[in-house]
Design an enzyme around this catalytic site. Sequence first.
Site, PDB file in Angstrom:
ATOM      1  N   ASP A  67       0.828  -1.204   0.000  1.00  0.00           N
ATOM      2  CA  ASP A  67       0.000   0.000   0.000  1.00  0.00           C
ATOM      3  C   ASP A  67       0.866   1.260   0.000  1.00  0.00           C
ATOM      4  OD1 ASP A  67       1.010  -0.263   2.573  1.00  0.00           O
ATOM      5  OD2 ASP A  67      -0.933  -0.345   3.567  1.00  0.00           O
ATOM      6  N   ASN A 136      -7.795   0.757  13.678  1.00  0.00           N
ATOM      7  CA  ASN A 136      -9.198   0.522  13.309  1.00  0.00           C
ATOM      8  C   ASN A 136      -9.377  -0.871  12.715  1.00  0.00           C
ATOM      9  OD1 ASN A 136      -7.877   0.766  10.907  1.00  0.00           O
ATOM     10  ND2 ASN A 136      -9.241   2.311  10.024  1.00  0.00           N
ATOM     11  N   HIS A 138      -7.611  -2.115  10.179  1.00  0.00           N
ATOM     12  CA  HIS A 138      -7.310  -2.248   8.749  1.00  0.00           C
ATOM     13  C   HIS A 138      -6.103  -3.153   8.504  1.00  0.00           C
ATOM     14  CE1 HIS A 138      -4.576   1.614   8.528  1.00  0.00           C
ATOM     15  NE2 HIS A 138      -3.887   0.582   8.939  1.00  0.00           N
ATOM     16  N   GLU A 143      -9.876  -0.544   4.696  1.00  0.00           N
ATOM     17  CA  GLU A 143     -10.524   0.103   5.831  1.00  0.00           C
ATOM     18  C   GLU A 143     -11.839  -0.604   6.183  1.00  0.00           C
ATOM     19  OE1 GLU A 143      -8.299   1.845   7.090  1.00  0.00           O
ATOM     20  OE2 GLU A 143      -8.427   3.944   6.515  1.00  0.00           O
TER      21      GLU A 143
END
Length: 249
Positions: A67, A136, A138, A143
Amino acid sequence: MQLNIYKDYNELSAQAANEIIELIKIKPDAVLCLAAGDTPRLAYTLMAKKAGDEKIDFTRCSFIGLDEWVGIPPQNAGSCRYFLQTTIFTPMRIATAQINLFDAMSADLDKECVKMNTRILEKGVIDLMLVGVGMNGHIGFNEPGVLVSNNAHVIDLDEVTQSVGQKYFSEPVAIKKGITLGLNQLLQSKKAILMANGSKKATVIRRALEGEINTEMPASIIRKHTNGIVMIDEEAASLLKSEPVIHKK
Ligand code: F6R
């Protein structure tokens, strides 16, 4: 899915480094996809040292980018590319031809995604994906709420990622979008290792391993992987209720 819990970050990192080294020993042309971020930093340092000490040949393997922050140039020390370059590629003298990372400065990000998907198909399979987990939940920049069927895609980063991500940068930056491989590519990899350390990750690890499996908690998807290993330290494991499958000192 296998769960390995290690005493501390040092032990966890040494074992993660070994996983990569052992793979390269048996498959020198392996295709690796390695996350950036604080979690795997020590593992990569140990891997580079061990590869040098034991003269492990990394000249035939290839690297696929997981990423990148959209709009952050490669020379910015907070970019994933800069991280991988300085922790792995430069110390291990990895040739440019072995490296396939997203160009997150591209004017055509969809084309970047197609390029990366095609590159992976050309390689056949990702032998090892080593990923971290965000606050979170991810994985990469997948996400909460993302589709499991996704391959590489551009995504709006959620607020947690935008604010936690500031830690990588020397001054505040706008990081509104990411470009990332998808969860489908994680599930199709031959082996996937999810790493986490520290008590700050304990809640997310509990939700990922003991909550429902769905993309509201993207890291829970690792439980669907046929050869998935969760490698965490005791602090990250501290809120797990069930008995760990494996406990390594
Ligand atoms: C980075 C990446 C992210 C991180 C995650 C955890 O390439 O894919 O998903 O793995 O945000 O980051 P750290 O390790 O800094 O806690």
